[in-house]
Design a protein around this motif. Sequence first.
Motif, mmCIF file in Angstrom:
data_model
loop_
_atom_site.group_PDB
_atom_site.id
_atom_site.type_symbol
_atom_site.label_atom_id
_atom_site.label_comp_id
_atom_site.label_asym_id
_atom_site.label_seq_id
_atom_site.Cartn_x
_atom_site.Cartn_y
_atom_site.Cartn_z
ATOM 1 N N ARG A 1 49.811 35.708 90.631
ATOM 2 C CA ARG A 1 49.820 35.002 91.586
ATOM 3 C C ARG A 1 50.619 35.363 92.668
ATOM 4 N NH1 ARG A 1 47.697 29.986 90.204
ATOM 5 N NH2 ARG A 1 47.533 30.012 88.034
ATOM 6 N N TYR A 2 51.762 36.342 92.548
ATOM 7 C CA TYR A 2 52.462 37.113 93.367
ATOM 8 C C TYR A 2 53.107 38.224 92.955
ATOM 9 C CZ TYR A 2 56.232 34.571 90.857
ATOM 10 O OH TYR A 2 57.172 34.264 90.275
ATOM 11 N N LEU A 3 53.656 39.240 93.528
ATOM 12 C CA LEU A 3 54.183 40.312 93.140
ATOM 13 C C LEU A 3 55.743 40.028 93.764
ATOM 14 C CD1 LEU A 3 51.250 41.340 93.473
ATOM 15 C CD2 LEU A 3 52.294 43.395 94.332
ATOM 16 N N VAL A 4 56.511 41.019 92.804
ATOM 17 C CA VAL A 4 58.019 40.894 93.390
ATOM 18 C C VAL A 4 58.381 42.484 93.431
ATOM 19 C CG1 VAL A 4 60.529 40.169 92.888
ATOM 20 C CG2 VAL A 4 58.535 38.575 92.224
ATOM 21 N N MET A 5 58.935 42.678 94.801
ATOM 22 C CA MET A 5 58.907 44.105 95.156
ATOM 23 C C MET A 5 60.663 44.352 94.772
ATOM 24 S SD MET A 5 56.534 45.425 95.787
ATOM 25 C CE MET A 5 54.814 45.338 96.369
ATOM 26 N N ASN A 6 61.096 45.450 94.045
ATOM 27 C CA ASN A 6 62.473 45.833 93.856
ATOM 28 C C ASN A 6 62.970 44.525 93.091
ATOM 29 O OD1 ASN A 6 62.534 48.393 94.712
ATOM 30 N ND2 ASN A 6 62.946 47.920 96.979
ATOM 31 N N ARG B 1 59.862 49.381 90.195
ATOM 32 C CA ARG B 1 59.747 49.049 91.899
ATOM 33 C C ARG B 1 59.169 47.572 92.275
ATOM 34 N NH1 ARG B 1 60.256 53.931 94.952
ATOM 35 N NH2 ARG B 1 59.852 52.884 96.640
ATOM 36 N N VAL B 2 58.288 47.211 91.047
ATOM 37 C CA VAL B 2 57.396 46.008 91.346
ATOM 38 C C VAL B 2 57.209 45.293 90.079
ATOM 39 C CG1 VAL B 2 55.463 47.242 91.064
ATOM 40 C CG2 VAL B 2 55.455 44.988 92.301
ATOM 41 N N LYS B 3 57.179 44.017 89.796
ATOM 42 C CA LYS B 3 56.603 43.156 88.622
ATOM 43 C C LYS B 3 55.417 42.308 89.337
ATOM 44 C CE LYS B 3 60.064 39.631 88.686
ATOM 45 N NZ LYS B 3 60.859 38.743 87.999
ATOM 46 N N PHE B 4 54.389 42.086 88.477
ATOM 47 C CA PHE B 4 53.022 41.358 88.849
ATOM 48 C C PHE B 4 53.195 40.044 88.282
ATOM 49 C CE2 PHE B 4 52.455 46.067 88.995
ATOM 50 C CZ PHE B 4 51.760 46.233 90.375
ATOM 51 N N MET B 5 53.429 38.957 88.876
ATOM 52 C CA MET B 5 53.616 37.744 88.007
ATOM 53 C C MET B 5 52.356 37.070 87.882
ATOM 54 S SD MET B 5 56.847 38.402 87.390
ATOM 55 C CE MET B 5 57.065 36.478 86.887
ATOM 56 N N ASP C 1 48.781 48.621 101.427
ATOM 57 C CA ASP C 1 49.802 49.483 101.097
ATOM 58 C C ASP C 1 51.186 49.327 101.916
ATOM 59 O OD1 ASP C 1 50.791 51.615 99.313
ATOM 60 O OD2 ASP C 1 50.940 53.029 100.775
ATOM 61 N N ALA C 2 51.173 48.217 102.749
ATOM 62 C CA ALA C 2 52.146 48.068 103.558
ATOM 63 C C ALA C 2 53.518 47.443 102.736
ATOM 64 C CB ALA C 2 51.895 47.443 104.754
ATOM 65 N N ALA C 3 52.972 46.724 101.633
ATOM 66 C CA ALA C 3 54.172 45.975 101.066
ATOM 67 C C ALA C 3 54.843 46.691 99.958
ATOM 68 C CB ALA C 3 53.448 45.017 100.276
ATOM 69 N N TRP C 4 54.502 48.168 99.878
ATOM 70 C CA TRP C 4 55.356 48.776 98.914
ATOM 71 C C TRP C 4 56.634 49.277 99.732
ATOM 72 C CZ3 TRP C 4 54.641 49.571 93.870
ATOM 73 C CH2 TRP C 4 55.455 50.652 93.411
ATOM 74 N N PRO C 5 57.668 49.174 98.876
ATOM 75 C CA PRO C 5 58.803 49.397 99.692
ATOM 76 C C PRO C 5 59.111 51.045 99.438
ATOM 77 C CG PRO C 5 59.129 48.816 97.194
ATOM 78 C CD PRO C 5 57.702 48.539 97.658
ATOM 79 N N ASP C 6 59.773 51.154 100.734
ATOM 80 C CA ASP C 6 60.057 52.679 101.053
ATOM 81 C C ASP C 6 61.359 53.216 100.032
ATOM 82 O OD1 ASP C 6 58.068 52.975 102.988
ATOM 83 O OD2 ASP C 6 59.511 52.267 104.250
ATOM 84 N N SER C 7 62.041 52.092 99.586
ATOM 85 C CA SER C 7 63.481 52.284 98.869
ATOM 86 C C SER C 7 63.256 51.475 97.587
ATOM 87 C CB SER C 7 64.809 51.995 99.723
ATOM 88 O OG SER C 7 65.583 51.984 98.764
ATOM 89 N N ASP D 1 64.252 41.947 95.736
ATOM 90 C CA ASP D 1 63.419 40.893 95.057
ATOM 91 C C ASP D 1 62.660 40.265 96.052
ATOM 92 O OD1 ASP D 1 63.804 40.155 92.299
ATOM 93 O OD2 ASP D 1 64.675 38.268 92.849
ATOM 94 N N LYS D 2 61.962 40.949 96.760
ATOM 95 C CA LYS D 2 61.031 40.379 97.827
ATOM 96 C C LYS D 2 59.581 39.696 97.278
ATOM 97 C CE LYS D 2 58.334 41.502 101.907
ATOM 98 N NZ LYS D 2 58.108 42.718 102.918
ATOM 99 N N VAL D 3 59.319 38.575 97.327
ATOM 100 C CA VAL D 3 58.219 38.214 96.867
ATOM 101 C C VAL D 3 56.882 38.215 97.904
ATOM 102 C CG1 VAL D 3 56.947 35.775 96.176
ATOM 103 C CG2 VAL D 3 59.391 36.146 95.533
#
Length: 531
Positions: free
Chosen positions: A341-346, A420-424, A470-476, A482-484
């Motif tokens: 349903r969503y991803l969480v970055m960093n 860097r990411v979890k798939f929830m 690919d824009a959601a992928w964090p540069d750092s 914890d960006k949803v």
Amino acid sequence: MSVRIQVLLALVGILFNLGVQAAEAGLDQRLRARLVNSTPGAVASAGGQRLHATAALKRFYLERLYQPVWVSGAGLSRAGRDLLAVLDSATTHGLRAEDYHLDAIARLTAQPLSQPGQAVDTELLLADGALLFASHLVAGRVNPASIDAEWFAEMRGTDVVAALSAALGEGRLVAAYAQLAPQDARYQRLRTALAQWRERATAPAVAPIPDGRWLELGQQGAAVAALRQRLGLAPEPAIFDEHTAQAVRAFQAEYGLNVDAVVGPQTRQMLNQTPQQVIERLEVNMERWRWMPQALAARRVEVNIPAFELVAFDAPGEALRMRVIVGREYRRTPVFSDRIRYLVMNPYWEAPHKIVVNDLLPKFQADPGLAERMGFEVLSGWGEQHKQIPLNQVDWRRYSPKTFGYRLRQRPGPSNALGRVKFMFPNDFAVYLHDTSAPELFAQARRTLSSGCVRVEKPRDLATWLTGTDAAWPDSALQPVDKVVPLAKPVPVHLQYWTAWVDEGGRLHQRADVYERDARVLRALREPAPN
């Protein structure tokens, strides 16, 4: 069709054509009396056989006003003869034809059905077999929850009484049963392989590779001759040459083993499988297909636990394939289906309490500075009431697994266990897909290394495929924290357990039964139906 059924159908046809009439008038009343007047709670039977689908039987005949379906005159109707052939085909699905009363039906129909009780028994046995086989094709012979507490199937919900009645009304009984079985091409390929391996089982046995030293390039002798024969090569010359090594590598790649051209215990075990062992594995995996949902969405993610592999599908077919790491034998990844349903970055990693007290606490007791170096925070309470405890105020050695009541949370960063990411896909097992801080582990062939979650080899590719950008992928690895990232449309995900499958080219692939689940399914499939 088996020879037994061919003979039986011929005999039934002769008797039917002779015109020897049973007392057909009143068969509906006798059916009604048998079904309606049965003692509540008593075991229903016919022809000395227990009837298993009693509730469905009563509904089936009530909706037909107790008109017989399978018996006509002194023999079987056209539908009855078609049904015999259908029930005999159960073996091609890895099921046991004897579960559907074929032996008892053969005894009853070996002579004209001239006795009223004989005709009723035959009618009921055929109907019970029809309903039972239909339910087994739809949802499996075995209830997975009864043999594995970590298996949660999204069972198909076909109404078999309605399906059977509709098939009879439209005169398409055989076609209807073909449609009740899983329609995925992978099930049909397993069915084809089952027939091939049953044929192979009738051929003279090939000698196994004898136990002993590992076999590798340059060796020669009787063991090498047996190896070459198992690989489909000529046994002579009995030399482990480069041609033999290439065949070993190909076999190892096909069976998910270390591709090193060395025949050690695992490669030897796979090579030495008998046709019967392969047949049993095929039957087990066909049963698992019958536990799958009715239809799989075109856009979906599938994880095969024993293969340590994830495949993402789009409408045209396969979109992504990557290696994964799954749960250890004592922290198994469960089998279930859900939706991402969503991803969480960093993301932060909130360590489960069992991991905290069994894994992390002993490490921090041995090296108190490790908690800071790994980026952990110590928290008490939840929500707005939670409070962070300074690490220098925590005396790790004073706690035991029973007395440690704090939470441990790992900050985003290079050491974060989730990467860097979890798939929830929120679920009761606290299991999800995620990146990892230890990508070197993907090089191992047997990847039962996690605490239950699934680590993915190519998290960025999967994130891009799920979100469409690919824009959601964090540069750092540190920002944003914890960006949803919600998905516009949830994507089905299936964590499954296949130890055998056939690819589109017809090649059979097998994998080690890493959680030792196959034997339980096989025992349940072999268990005789209660009588």
